[in-house]
Structures are given as C-alpha cells and as structure tokens.
Write an enzyme that holds these catalytic residues in place. Structure first.
Site, PDB file in Angstrom:
ATOM      1  N   SER A  42      36.451  38.708  38.114  1.00 32.89           N
ATOM      2  CA  SER A  42      36.310  37.914  36.896  1.00 32.89           C
ATOM      3  C   SER A  42      34.866  37.891  36.407  1.00 32.89           C
ATOM      4  CB  SER A  42      36.789  36.480  37.146  1.00 32.89           C
ATOM      5  OG  SER A  42      38.098  36.490  37.645  1.00 32.89           O
TER       6      SER A  42
HETATM    7  N1  SAM Z   1      38.612  35.774  40.590  1.00 33.15           N
HETATM    8  C1  SAM Z   1      38.863  37.064  41.197  1.00 33.15           C
HETATM    9  C2  SAM Z   1      37.546  37.700  41.583  1.00 33.15           C
HETATM   10  O1  SAM Z   1      36.521  37.102  41.322  1.00 33.15           O
HETATM   11  O2  SAM Z   1      37.571  38.804  42.102  1.00 33.15           O
HETATM   12  C3  SAM Z   1      39.544  37.983  40.237  1.00 33.15           C
HETATM   13  C4  SAM Z   1      40.963  37.818  40.140  1.00 33.15           C
HETATM   14  S1  SAM Z   1      41.727  39.030  39.127  1.00 33.15           S
HETATM   15  C5  SAM Z   1      41.266  38.522  37.529  1.00 33.15           C
HETATM   16  C6  SAM Z   1      43.399  38.473  39.289  1.00 33.15           C
HETATM   17  C7  SAM Z   1      44.001  38.789  40.643  1.00 33.15           C
HETATM   18  O3  SAM Z   1      45.262  38.146  40.725  1.00 33.15           O
HETATM   19  C8  SAM Z   1      44.254  40.267  40.870  1.00 33.15           C
HETATM   20  O4  SAM Z   1      43.672  40.665  42.076  1.00 33.15           O
HETATM   21  C9  SAM Z   1      45.780  40.367  40.962  1.00 33.15           C
HETATM   22  O5  SAM Z   1      46.241  41.372  41.828  1.00 33.15           O
HETATM   23  C10 SAM Z   1      46.132  38.983  41.464  1.00 33.15           C
HETATM   24  N2  SAM Z   1      47.488  38.526  41.191  1.00 33.15           N
HETATM   25  C11 SAM Z   1      48.219  38.653  40.054  1.00 33.15           C
HETATM   26  N3  SAM Z   1      49.408  38.056  40.199  1.00 33.15           N
HETATM   27  C12 SAM Z   1      49.437  37.514  41.451  1.00 33.15           C
HETATM   28  C13 SAM Z   1      50.402  36.772  42.176  1.00 33.15           C
HETATM   29  N4  SAM Z   1      51.601  36.450  41.662  1.00 33.15           N
HETATM   30  N5  SAM Z   1      50.088  36.392  43.434  1.00 33.15           N
HETATM   31  C14 SAM Z   1      48.891  36.704  43.981  1.00 33.15           C
HETATM   32  N6  SAM Z   1      47.949  37.424  43.346  1.00 33.15           N
HETATM   33  C15 SAM Z   1      48.218  37.809  42.087  1.00 33.15           C
END
Ligand code: SAM
Length: 224
Positions: free
Chosen positions: A68
């Site tokens: 993010s």
């Molecule tokens: N805040 C994190 C960082 O600083 O690295 C970034 C997160 S990224 C924007 C969103 C993450 O949510 C991705 O790694 C994605 O694979 C995960 N994700 C999406 N849907 C999900 C779910 N239902 N359960 C767990 N993880 C999920």
C-alpha cells in the site's frame, strides 16, 4: 524486535517522505512515525522496486498485488488508534509492512494477519523474519471469514476493497472496537466503523482511495 540499520540513500528518502506526509496531514502521530523509521519500506518490496520504496505510491509486489501507499498506511494506522496489549486482525497481509507497523504499536498485544495468496504469505513471512517480530501470527486463508480462534478483536483492518464488510468480521469485533476498510466499486471510501451495543456507527469516511479488490468468498473476485 530487531532494528535494521538503514543505508544513507534510503534514510534521506525516508526522511523526505515523512516530511511530505506530515505536510499533507497524513502522518500526525509520533508512534506511527517511529514505526515508519523502524520498518524501512524498502525491506518489504522486491529488490527491483527498492529505489521507488520512498515514493508515496503503491508498488507492485507479486500476483498483481501491491504494497500500500505510505500515506494510506499511515492514515489507516492512525484511524485505528491501536493501544498496547490489544488484539488485532488484519485482512490482506501483502508484503507484511502494515503488519510490522501494527506489531510495534500493539506492543504486548498480538496481530493476526491473514493472506489469501500463498506466494505473498511466504513473502511477508520472509520480510517479517528479518525483524525478529514475535507478536505476529501469519495465517494463510480467506480473511473475509476472519479468524474465529483468536476473536474477539479490539481492531480489524481490511487492506483490500470490499462492497460491504463481511458480517462475520463484525461478529469477531469487540464491543467498542474499531474496523477500518476501503469500501466501494472502482474508487473507494475509507471508512472507520465502531461496534457499539446498539449496532455499527460510522466514525470517519473519506473518498477517493483506490485499492486492489478483496478476493475470496466475500470478495469481488475469486482468487487467480
Ligand atoms: N497493506 C499491505 C502492505 O502494506 O503490503 C498491502 C495489502 S494489498 C493492497 C491487499 C492484500 O490483500 C493482497 O496481498 C491480497 O492478496 C490480499 N487479499 C485480498 N483478498 C483477501 C482475502 N479475502 N483474504 C486475505 N487476503 C486477501
């Protein structure tokens, strides 16, 4: 928890980023600033992206997912108002950077962080191991279903865009607990919700954020 010495080239970029986030009103708390300095963002991105780590934008990590944007991480963290000793649930570990920041703020408490992609689960695990963090539990699974075993949580953070917050996450939140999430279709509103004895109250709402979609059972897309 181990501190990693930051090379000068990254340190000056980090200080410039922090000054700019403060100027823009995205970074207001000393404990969050301290966490940014303790967990340098370049340690959470692929080597090819390290020279971009202190630019205020999301960066691709793998599986079409992103680490993010720093301003978004500081805003969500500050809204959550984490206190020492709390129990936190994070949905979407990604690189583990937000997880590390929460782990520092929660001190004697615990962070449970769920990631749906096994590749990212392993990536975050490797990133967090460098810092010898002992109050984080990483879980591979669908975070939309929460993690009942460790509930109820004082705070829940959803790091991917959802149309609505899965009911099960509200059920796993303590009374007077906070939940922060990006909600909406192509562009999202960041919302801070509080669970009260009578229901869910919206505390804050800010528009114009863009997140990758939540995947899984309650998500917008199936995992690919
Ligand atoms: N805040 C994190 C960082 O600083 O690295 C970034 C997160 S990224 C924007 C969103 C993450 O949510 C991705 O790694 C994605 O694979 C995960 N994700 C999406 N849907 C999900 C779910 N239902 N359960 C767990 N993880 C999920």
């Amino acid at each position: 928890m181990k501190r990693i010495k930051i090379e000068q080239k990254h340190l000056s970029a980090l200080n410039t980023l922090i000054a700019s986030l403060k100027n823009l009103g995205f970074l207001n708390r000393n404990d969050v600033e301290f966490a940014f300095k303790n967990f340098p963002r370049h340690e959470f991105v692929p080597t090819s992206e390290q020279n971009q780590a202190y630019v205020n934008r999301p960066l691709e990590i793998m599986k079409n997912q992103t680490i993010s944007q720093p301003g978004v991480v500081s805003r969500m963290t500050e809204w959550l108002d984490v206190k020492d000793g709390q129990c936190i649930l994070e949905v979407g570990t990604g690189s583990g950077w937000q997880t590390a920041i929460l782990s520092l703020l929660v001190g004697t408490g615990t962070v449970y962080s769920i990631e749906i992609h096994s590749e990212l689960f392993e990536f975050a695990k490797k990133n967090l191991e460098k810092f010898k963090i002992y109050n984080v539990n990483l879980i591979l699974g669908d975070g939309g279903e929460g993690y009942l075993q460790a509930s109820p949580y004082d705070r829940i953070i959803i790091n991917a865009a959802c149309n609505e917050v899965p009911l099960t996450l509200f059920e796993q939140l303590k009374e007077n607990g906070f939940l922060v999430a990006p909600m909406g279709p192509s562009s999202q509103s960041l919302v801070l919700l509080k669970k009260t004895a009578t229901g869910i109250t919206e505390i804050k709402n800010q528009s114009n954020y863009v997140f990758v979609p939540l995947l899984g059972k309650f998500g917008k897309k199936r995992i690919s």
